[in-house]
Design a protein around this motif. Structure first.
Motif, PDB file in Angstrom:
ATOM      1  N   UNK A  99      63.538 -18.994  42.501  1.00 11.36           N
ATOM      2  CA  UNK A  99      64.639 -18.032  42.593  1.00 11.36           C
ATOM      3  C   UNK A  99      65.255 -17.741  41.233  1.00 11.36           C
ATOM      4  N   UNK A 100      65.321 -18.754  40.375  1.00 16.79           N
ATOM      5  CA  UNK A 100      65.831 -18.524  39.024  1.00 16.79           C
ATOM      6  C   UNK A 100      64.928 -17.533  38.293  1.00 16.79           C
ATOM      7  N   UNK A 101      63.621 -17.711  38.494  1.00 18.16           N
ATOM      8  CA  UNK A 101      62.659 -16.773  37.898  1.00 18.16           C
ATOM      9  C   UNK A 101      62.878 -15.359  38.438  1.00 18.16           C
ATOM     10  N   UNK A 102      63.006 -15.244  39.761  1.00 21.36           N
ATOM     11  CA  UNK A 102      63.227 -13.930  40.368  1.00 21.36           C
ATOM     12  C   UNK A 102      64.489 -13.289  39.781  1.00 21.36           C
ATOM     13  N   UNK A 103      65.552 -14.071  39.673  1.00 17.67           N
ATOM     14  CA  UNK A 103      66.794 -13.508  39.140  1.00 17.67           C
ATOM     15  C   UNK A 103      66.652 -13.084  37.669  1.00 17.67           C
ATOM     16  N   UNK A 104      65.917 -13.889  36.916  1.00 14.47           N
ATOM     17  CA  UNK A 104      65.748 -13.532  35.498  1.00 14.47           C
ATOM     18  C   UNK A 104      64.949 -12.238  35.384  1.00 14.47           C
ATOM     19  N   UNK A 105      63.949 -12.121  36.243  1.00 18.78           N
ATOM     20  CA  UNK A 105      63.131 -10.916  36.216  1.00 18.78           C
ATOM     21  C   UNK A 105      63.940  -9.698  36.693  1.00 18.78           C
ATOM     22  N   UNK A 106      64.772  -9.904  37.694  1.00 16.89           N
ATOM     23  CA  UNK A 106      65.647  -8.823  38.164  1.00 16.89           C
ATOM     24  C   UNK A 106      66.631  -8.428  37.049  1.00 16.89           C
ATOM     25  N   UNK A 107      67.099  -9.429  36.296  1.00 21.71           N
ATOM     26  CA  UNK A 107      68.024  -9.132  35.195  1.00 21.71           C
ATOM     27  C   UNK A 107      67.342  -8.263  34.137  1.00 21.71           C
ATOM     28  N   UNK A 108      66.069  -8.563  33.860  1.00 18.89           N
ATOM     29  CA  UNK A 108      65.327  -7.730  32.900  1.00 18.89           C
ATOM     30  C   UNK A 108      65.243  -6.289  33.388  1.00 18.89           C
ATOM     31  N   UNK A 109      64.977  -6.125  34.672  1.00 16.74           N
ATOM     32  CA  UNK A 109      64.898  -4.766  35.230  1.00 16.74           C
ATOM     33  C   UNK A 109      66.268  -4.087  35.201  1.00 16.74           C
ATOM     34  N   UNK A 110      67.298  -4.884  35.414  1.00 17.01           N
ATOM     35  CA  UNK A 110      68.658  -4.332  35.381  1.00 17.01           C
ATOM     36  C   UNK A 110      68.969  -3.795  33.988  1.00 17.01           C
ATOM     37  N   UNK A 111      68.657  -4.598  32.976  1.00 16.73           N
ATOM     38  CA  UNK A 111      68.922  -4.173  31.597  1.00 16.73           C
ATOM     39  C   UNK A 111      68.024  -2.997  31.208  1.00 16.73           C
ATOM     40  N   UNK A 112      66.814  -3.006  31.730  1.00 21.59           N
ATOM     41  CA  UNK A 112      65.908  -1.899  31.418  1.00 21.59           C
ATOM     42  C   UNK A 112      66.448  -0.582  31.961  1.00 21.59           C
ATOM     43  N   UNK A 113      67.107  -0.664  33.109  1.00 23.61           N
ATOM     44  CA  UNK A 113      67.599   0.554  33.751  1.00 23.61           C
ATOM     45  C   UNK A 113      68.990   0.941  33.261  1.00 23.61           C
ATOM     46  N   UNK A 114      69.737  -0.030  32.768  1.00 20.16           N
ATOM     47  CA  UNK A 114      71.144   0.216  32.447  1.00 20.16           C
ATOM     48  C   UNK A 114      71.577  -0.784  31.373  1.00 20.16           C
TER      49      UNK A 114
END
Lengths: 622, 622
Positions: free
Chosen positions: B559-574
């Motif tokens: 889950x930590x990995x999933x969240x880190x990856x989601x954070x990368x996508x978040x920063x990529x988009x915004x």
């Protein structure tokens, strides 16, 4: 293993309850008299409570409307019979003086006795509220208030409630809006106490209405308006009143006049359904007294000191909740242990054989009982370590109550302060971890545990209340980190650390315990350092943002100490571990040190860094 | 924040679902078609499911006895209407080929669409079982079995069940005792499949009887006795049969003959009450066919390969359970967020002032809404990080299913193996942590959360099932540590580590994420080392004694990995975090790294030391 041997061990081997005989108040007592009380409690709980625990859940309280519009609460017959047996046993006044019909029983033994009822059916009885109500009056009431109200609660004729919360004021008692105004001229000279009329709504009132007893004695928090008619903001303006459901005379006889207290409705709860929980309207004029709306109430103690009076009883009430959570936890443990010993399912794992990667089982072998599976043992041992540890902690706190009341001045003061620090843990820790125990009890039962054919789902539902009532988890945590560890210059925390270190010093001499003693010493240091770090800026907003993780770590450390101390007593009584119960206690202790205590690291990390992830999170980002 | 924007972000920004158009199977699709499916699902869920979630809890399934002795299941009208709306939407066959009336929708989008129904009312529908049943037949059935049974499930005429468990065989399927014997001479030439007669009892069968559909297609595990009349021990002897409730002809028309499948009773559950759960008796002779007792069943696939056929669908079924748990978690999050934004209670802490130790509050100030309290924010953020993290993981797994089915050979194989390793986490992690989320949702509501006037207590009860069905927590943990991390020489674990390391390498370049990337790297190392340590003796009994703590640590790392990856996508988009939703995702990610990931230390410690406290605990010491 059933409950009684565990209670006996903790009372006599660990807490040395027999030594209480040396106190003048308890001079007539002995292990025989204590045992007799425990025997009686165990018997009534077995006969009148346990068989009806599911009945009071299924047939939850409901109301019928009388021809005059009065709502009448309907309860199962079993509740009446359980209440009668309890009252007749004399347990309601067990701790009281001989001269008012009590037994002068130590609180420690009373708490142990009540544990049997809690395990059998937590929600049938709400006797703790009646005792707490009457105890409060014995401390803060006038002689006549004691005579008329408290004594008729102790003897079982009447029952009692605590009316604190209101729909808009739950955790925040400073927002109590119930008003109390003097009841005409001469209001001050009523022999039952200065007479007021109360108007307001009280929410979440347990046993707030029923016909189990002839009368109900409500203890109600309300505010007396100032000369400008306004209520004083905050808790300082709160006073305490006796508001009987039916008015009584100075001889404790009903006058035939109903007081203006109306049942507005019942709360329909997730669990704990055997206890009626009510919304009460005070003074709405449904039952006018002398032609006037307003519930008649008699002031207890000084105006503005209501919360002070109430908090006098709070420690014992919170220990009572801790004990309730604990006994639900143990009830689930016993049920799932019984199931695990009798349910065949699965086989031991073998292999991997011949270099094959898969784990194999020999399906030609008969199934084993699930108690033989390591993971089921893990779930049982977790329950045992949570439940028995919590029981030990709560009985230890009960023993401190006796010390506070009957010890010499220094010991009494030390007990008082230790209780201040330990009470938030005694209440919160079982509420959280014995709930988890109940979840594990369901898990052991598999699909069957998810059905209402087995008792464990009800324990889990019942137990969920305990993190909420008598001060939520969050309130306990603020109390601990915001008040208790700071009070009197941190002396409470120092006293506790002293006790813990004393246990460590004894345990470190014992080879089987030395590593655990070191682990506990480290945990204690970590908690101390985190306490300092939390308050390093002096800003409550910084410190308290992580008050709950702090309380969780504090609680696990306290429980590790309790288990280590119980282990010392176990070895003292049975150094060779010849008894299975001794082996069990040592195993549960080891489980706690191996599986549980290491959890404090994660909790303390956010405390130590004053982590602001939550506090600074903007509302719109949720 | 509501569900849809989160689903949209995860599908389109994170998982790049639009790229699936490049696959031939999905060539006709686009974001517009995906959105249309999501819109429809959201609307039906809002109109036909959400308003009736409490109704199906209160009016749980019951039986009435017909004059002929048949038990008839009574369900609320709302269940019929929800089922009809769902079937009419075409979602049952959304993922199927165009030529049988499907939409060729990616499984990722189908899973996302189903999330709205799960959030609105998890227990009204059991459509996943019907889809799973029909999907299995599409893979393992004959053409006529597909035509007659699967297609009539996809078009909504009939529904399906999975009949695995028996009263004595829940987790241990090798002990299935239902017998299937050839149905007379010529049994092999029935056009619907080799015809057998089945006798046995099946337990925990969801939607096992009802009148929602014209017919019910049971898929039943049973054993064909050997020549000596004995059943083969173990799972190898298990075969799979289609057993329709009512017999049908080769055109899919009812023949008018009822099959010998009798409802023996309903299970009365803690929650998830909208779904009928049954005990079914097969072949007891209540409804003899051709004058003979025995339920008529048609063999699917090869004899002895029943469990193989069943497990083919298991990954998707388990992802379905993970999604159910997830959506209950998010439903509680949204409910408690709404409550917290509207409930005034308490005030911010101030002081200590003037050296006074106590924390003070200014009672003259108005109360604040509880969403402003740090501890309430903590409980909301925990729910958000559990629920949205679990949703991301489950959609990621759904995306792997699409990859497995439509990717090139190498990608499909990698997806298959990753799914093997991740499925136990996708099922177990939400079951555990979104249940905890529901408990926090109750806590935020205080006393109100404990009543049936608010939805959160029901979510909590409903969610408790998910750690039990479709393989208990313990079974998932044995699967993970005993099979999945070992299979194919540990290649699944290596593949997952590769994916995690790829995320770490990207995140370590980003200042806001570098520390978290390092923490994840450390966690991954620790899990790897613990895996090795667990198996160091090669003895499953040593390794698997702590399989559940291992799975908990593994899950938190994933889950930590999933969240880190989601954070990368978040920063990529915004990158500027201009959107509150972006701030929210970054905060939830930080919460997970600060408050959750550090918990793995305690879990891994007992794994790494192969702690035998539980496994070696003697039964008599409990």
């Amino acid at each position: 293993m059933s409950l009684r041997p565990t209670v006996d061990f903790l009372l006599y081997q660990w807490l040395d309850a027999e030594k209480l005989q040396a106190r003048e108040r308890f001079a007539d007592h002995s292990r025989e008299t204590f045992d007799a009380v425990l025997d009686t409690s165990e018997r009534i709980a077995r006969e009148k409570y346990a068989p009806f625990n599911r009945v009071v859940d299924t047939e939850e309280p409901r109301t019928e409307t009388e021809p005059d519009g009065t709502l009448r609460v309907v309860l199962p017959q079993a509740t009446y019979e359980a209440r009668r047996a309890y009252a007749e046993s004399g347990l309601l006044s067990a701790a009281q003086d001989y001269d008012i019909g009590g037994m002068q029983l130590p609180y420690t033994v009373e708490a142990a006795a009540n544990s049997f009822f809690a395990a059998a059916s937590i929600s049938i009885g709400s006797n703790l509220l009646t005792s707490g109500n009457a105890n409060l009056l014995m401390v803060h009431g006038t002689d006549l208030q004691k005579q008329v109200f408290a004594l008729n609660e102790f003897n079982g004729r009447w029952s009692g409630t605590m009316c604190l919360s209101e729909p808009q004021a739950g955790s925040s008692l400073s927002d109590v809006a119930t008003r109390a105004v003097p009841d005409g001229e001469g209001f001050e000279s009523d022999p039952l106490g200065p007479r007021y009329r109360l108007k307001g709504n009280k929410m979440w009132i347990s046993s707030g209405d029923h016909e189990l007893t002839e009368n109900i004695v409500h203890l109600v928090l309300a505010k007396i308006p100032g000369p400008d008619g306004k209520l004083v903001p905050g808790t300082k303006g709160i006073s305490l009143f006796i508001v009987p459901k039916k008015l009584v005379d100075t001889n404790g006889q009903l006058t035939g006049v109903r007081n203006d207290v109306a049942l507005a409705g019942l709360n329909h709860k997730l669990g704990w359904r055997g206890t009626t929980n009510t919304l009460l309207n005070f003074g709405e004029g449904k039952y006018p007294v002398d032609g006037q709306a307003g519930a008649v109430g008699y002031l207890v103690g000084q105006p503005g000191k209501g919360l002070h009076c109430m908090f006098h009883m709070m420690n014992e009430a919170r220990i009572g909740i801790g004990m309730a959570a604990t006994m639900l936890g143990l009830a689930g443990y016993y049920a799932s242990l019984d199931y695990a010993k009798n349910r065949p399912q699965g086989r031991p794992v073998q292999g991997p054989k011949d270099g094959a990667a898969a784990v194999v089982k020999d399906a030609a072998q008969p199934q084993v009982r699930i108690v033989e599976h390591a993971d089921v043992k893990r779930m049982l041992l977790a329950q045992k370590s949570y439940g028995e540890g919590a029981l030990a902690l709560n009985l230890f706190c009960a023993r401190l109550v006796d010390e506070q009341h009957t010890g010499d001045a220094a010991a009494a003061d030390e007990a008082r302060l230790l209780l201040e620090v330990l009470t938030p843990i005694a209440k919160s820790w079982p509420s959280e971890w014995c709930l988890e125990a109940n979840s594990l009890a369901i898990q052991i039962h598999g699909g069957y545990g998810y059905t209402r054919d087995f008792p464990v789902e009800q324990y889990w539902r019942d137990n969920r209340l305990n993190m909420i009532h008598e001060g939520t988890h969050g309130i306990q945590a603020m109390d601990l980190l915001g008040r208790k560890v700071l009070m009197e210059g941190g002396r409470g925390l120092q006293l506790l650390a002293g006790r813990i270190n004393a246990t460590i010093e004894r345990a470190i001499q014992v080879p089987a315990l030395a590593a655990h003693a070191n682990a506990l010493g480290k945990a204690l240091q970590d908690v101390g350092a985190a306490t300092k770090a939390a308050w390093a800026t002096g800003q409550p907003a910084d410190a308290l943002a992580n008050a709950v993780p702090y309380m969780q770590a504090f609680g696990h450390t306290v429980l590790a100490w309790v288990w280590l101390d119980v282990a010392l007593a176990t070895l003292a009584a049975d150094a060779a571990l010849a008894q299975p119960a001794s082996v069990g206690r040592m195993g549960a202790m080891r489980f706690f040190f191996h599986y549980e205590l290491p959890k404090i690291g994660a909790w303390l990390q956010v405390v130590s860094t004053r982590d602001a992830t939550c506090a600074s999170f903007p509302e719109e980002a949720f």
